[in-house]
Design a protein around this motif. Structure first.
Motif, PDB file in Angstrom:
ATOM      1  N   ASP A 195      26.349  42.669  38.217  1.00  0.00           N
ATOM      2  CA  ASP A 195      26.969  43.739  37.433  1.00  0.00           C
ATOM      3  C   ASP A 195      28.455  43.480  37.221  1.00  0.00           C
ATOM      4  O   ASP A 195      29.021  43.897  36.213  1.00  0.00           O
ATOM      5  CB  ASP A 195      26.808  45.094  38.131  1.00  0.00           C
ATOM      6  CG  ASP A 195      25.360  45.551  38.173  1.00  0.00           C
ATOM      7  OD1 ASP A 195      24.562  45.080  37.334  1.00  0.00           O
ATOM      8  OD2 ASP A 195      25.028  46.365  39.061  1.00  0.00           O
ATOM      9  N   ASN A 196      29.088  42.840  38.213  1.00  0.00           N
ATOM     10  CA  ASN A 196      30.520  42.548  38.131  1.00  0.00           C
ATOM     11  C   ASN A 196      30.860  41.402  39.075  1.00  0.00           C
ATOM     12  O   ASN A 196      30.020  40.974  39.878  1.00  0.00           O
ATOM     13  CB  ASN A 196      31.354  43.788  38.455  1.00  0.00           C
ATOM     14  CG  ASN A 196      31.076  44.326  39.844  1.00  0.00           C
ATOM     15  OD1 ASN A 196      31.198  43.622  40.832  1.00  0.00           O
ATOM     16  ND2 ASN A 196      30.686  45.594  39.915  1.00  0.00           N
ATOM     17  N   LEU A 197      32.096  40.902  38.979  1.00  0.00           N
ATOM     18  CA  LEU A 197      32.564  39.859  39.908  1.00  0.00           C
ATOM     19  C   LEU A 197      33.240  40.468  41.134  1.00  0.00           C
ATOM     20  O   LEU A 197      33.384  39.816  42.155  1.00  0.00           O
ATOM     21  CB  LEU A 197      33.554  38.923  39.209  1.00  0.00           C
ATOM     22  CG  LEU A 197      32.980  38.024  38.127  1.00  0.00           C
ATOM     23  CD1 LEU A 197      34.092  37.246  37.432  1.00  0.00           C
ATOM     24  CD2 LEU A 197      31.950  37.067  38.705  1.00  0.00           C
ATOM     25  N   GLY A 198      33.661  41.700  41.002  1.00  0.00           N
ATOM     26  CA  GLY A 198      34.367  42.381  42.080  1.00  0.00           C
ATOM     27  C   GLY A 198      35.114  43.570  41.509  1.00  0.00           C
ATOM     28  O   GLY A 198      34.762  44.079  40.441  1.00  0.00           O
ATOM     29  N   HIS A 199      36.160  43.980  42.224  1.00  0.00           N
ATOM     30  CA  HIS A 199      36.941  45.142  41.788  1.00  0.00           C
ATOM     31  C   HIS A 199      38.435  44.873  41.933  1.00  0.00           C
ATOM     32  O   HIS A 199      38.858  44.173  42.856  1.00  0.00           O
ATOM     33  CB  HIS A 199      36.580  46.373  42.627  1.00  0.00           C
ATOM     34  CG  HIS A 199      35.271  46.970  42.267  1.00  0.00           C
ATOM     35  ND1 HIS A 199      34.067  46.441  42.672  1.00  0.00           N
ATOM     36  CD2 HIS A 199      34.969  48.065  41.519  1.00  0.00           C
ATOM     37  CE1 HIS A 199      33.078  47.178  42.198  1.00  0.00           C
ATOM     38  NE2 HIS A 199      33.597  48.168  41.496  1.00  0.00           N
ATOM     39  N   ILE A 200      39.200  45.471  41.041  1.00  0.00           N
ATOM     40  CA  ILE A 200      40.659  45.520  41.157  1.00  0.00           C
ATOM     41  C   ILE A 200      40.953  46.831  41.879  1.00  0.00           C
ATOM     42  O   ILE A 200      40.486  47.893  41.454  1.00  0.00           O
ATOM     43  CB  ILE A 200      41.350  45.531  39.766  1.00  0.00           C
ATOM     44  CG1 ILE A 200      40.888  44.367  38.901  1.00  0.00           C
ATOM     45  CG2 ILE A 200      42.861  45.570  39.929  1.00  0.00           C
ATOM     46  CD1 ILE A 200      41.329  43.007  39.347  1.00  0.00           C
ATOM     47  N   VAL A 201      41.699  46.764  42.986  1.00  0.00           N
ATOM     48  CA  VAL A 201      41.984  47.976  43.764  1.00  0.00           C
ATOM     49  C   VAL A 201      43.484  48.199  43.869  1.00  0.00           C
ATOM     50  O   VAL A 201      44.275  47.257  43.857  1.00  0.00           O
ATOM     51  CB  VAL A 201      41.363  47.918  45.185  1.00  0.00           C
ATOM     52  CG1 VAL A 201      39.862  47.792  45.120  1.00  0.00           C
ATOM     53  CG2 VAL A 201      41.967  46.817  46.011  1.00  0.00           C
ATOM     54  N   ASP A 202      43.838  49.469  43.977  1.00  0.00           N
ATOM     55  CA  ASP A 202      45.231  49.867  44.178  1.00  0.00           C
ATOM     56  C   ASP A 202      45.567  49.644  45.658  1.00  0.00           C
ATOM     57  O   ASP A 202      44.986  50.287  46.537  1.00  0.00           O
ATOM     58  CB  ASP A 202      45.398  51.339  43.787  1.00  0.00           C
ATOM     59  CG  ASP A 202      46.817  51.818  43.975  1.00  0.00           C
ATOM     60  OD1 ASP A 202      47.273  51.902  45.130  1.00  0.00           O
ATOM     61  OD2 ASP A 202      47.477  52.109  42.962  1.00  0.00           O
ATOM     62  N   ASN A 203      46.469  48.724  45.934  1.00  0.00           N
ATOM     63  CA  ASN A 203      46.790  48.368  47.323  1.00  0.00           C
ATOM     64  C   ASN A 203      47.440  49.503  48.105  1.00  0.00           C
ATOM     65  O   ASN A 203      47.185  49.658  49.298  1.00  0.00           O
ATOM     66  CB  ASN A 203      47.686  47.133  47.360  1.00  0.00           C
ATOM     67  CG  ASN A 203      46.943  45.877  46.997  1.00  0.00           C
ATOM     68  OD1 ASN A 203      45.740  45.770  47.187  1.00  0.00           O
ATOM     69  ND2 ASN A 203      47.658  44.907  46.458  1.00  0.00           N
ATOM     70  N   SER A 204      48.282  50.303  47.452  1.00  0.00           N
ATOM     71  CA  SER A 204      48.931  51.418  48.162  1.00  0.00           C
ATOM     72  C   SER A 204      47.884  52.406  48.657  1.00  0.00           C
ATOM     73  O   SER A 204      47.948  52.875  49.797  1.00  0.00           O
ATOM     74  CB  SER A 204      49.920  52.143  47.244  1.00  0.00           C
ATOM     75  OG  SER A 204      50.957  51.283  46.883  1.00  0.00           O
TER      76      SER A 204
END
Length: 182
Positions: free
Chosen positions: A121-130
């Motif tokens: 479905d996807n390669l992964g996720h971009i996450v907000d580090n804070s």
């Protein structure tokens, strides 16, 4: 936190009373906090030293952050294990990515990856580090075997296994790991 008596390395019978643990981790960012939680789940007593202890309350921000990470599926599994992944998704602080293109200027090569190539479905996720860091600290504050210390390391005695801090306090552990980003 346990106070463990330690004898002098030279075999003397003078007992030193130091705040002691199985491991000291310097740095309470994403890596240090994650490592502390993993060590605690493995049954270890952890001292986590950071220059600023994070709040127990989650700060809700309406601003988008530029401090992000692209996480792969293995990293997501780790965050599930640490108990923070569901909250990242619920708080809409993780967005999936489907394609990735990597260019190298040195060899003029290009690498293209896509979720379609691997049947995912996807390669992964971009996450907000804070936000991720705050969620990890919420978990840390709930732990009985992780002891956050607001201090800056001053010196490490590798023979006696003692960390001295700027607060004139000392901590003992057989292992010291630096996750301070420096």
């Amino acid at each position: 936190m346990a106070t463990r008596p330690r004898t002098k390395p030279n075999g003397g019978n003078r007992v030193l009373n130091k705040k002691a643990a199985d491991i000291i981790i310097i740095g309470g960012g994403i890596c240090g906090a994650s490592l502390a939680l993993l060590c605690e789940r493995a049954g270890l007593e952890v001292i986590l030293v950071d220059r600023k202890i994070q709040s127990k309350k989650l700060k809700k921000s309406t601003k988008a952050s530029a401090w992000v990470s692209a996480l792969n599926r293995t990293s997501e599994k780790l965050l599930i294990k640490l108990g923070v992944w569901e909250q990242l998704i619920k708080d809409k602080q993780a967005a999936s990515y489907l394609d990735m293109q990597v260019n190298t200027s040195l060899h003029n090569n290009e690498l293209h990856l896509s979720a379609e190539m691997i049947g995912a479905d996807n390669l992964g996720h971009i996450v907000d580090n804070s936000h991720l860091k705050q969620l990890l600290w919420q978990q840390l504050h709930q732990s009985k075997n992780i002891h956050p210390i607001e201090a800056t390391p001053k010196s490490w005695d590798s023979e006696a296994k003692i960390l001295a801090t700027n607060c004139d306090k000392q901590y003992h552990a057989p292992l010291l790991i630096g996750c301070d980003g420096n």
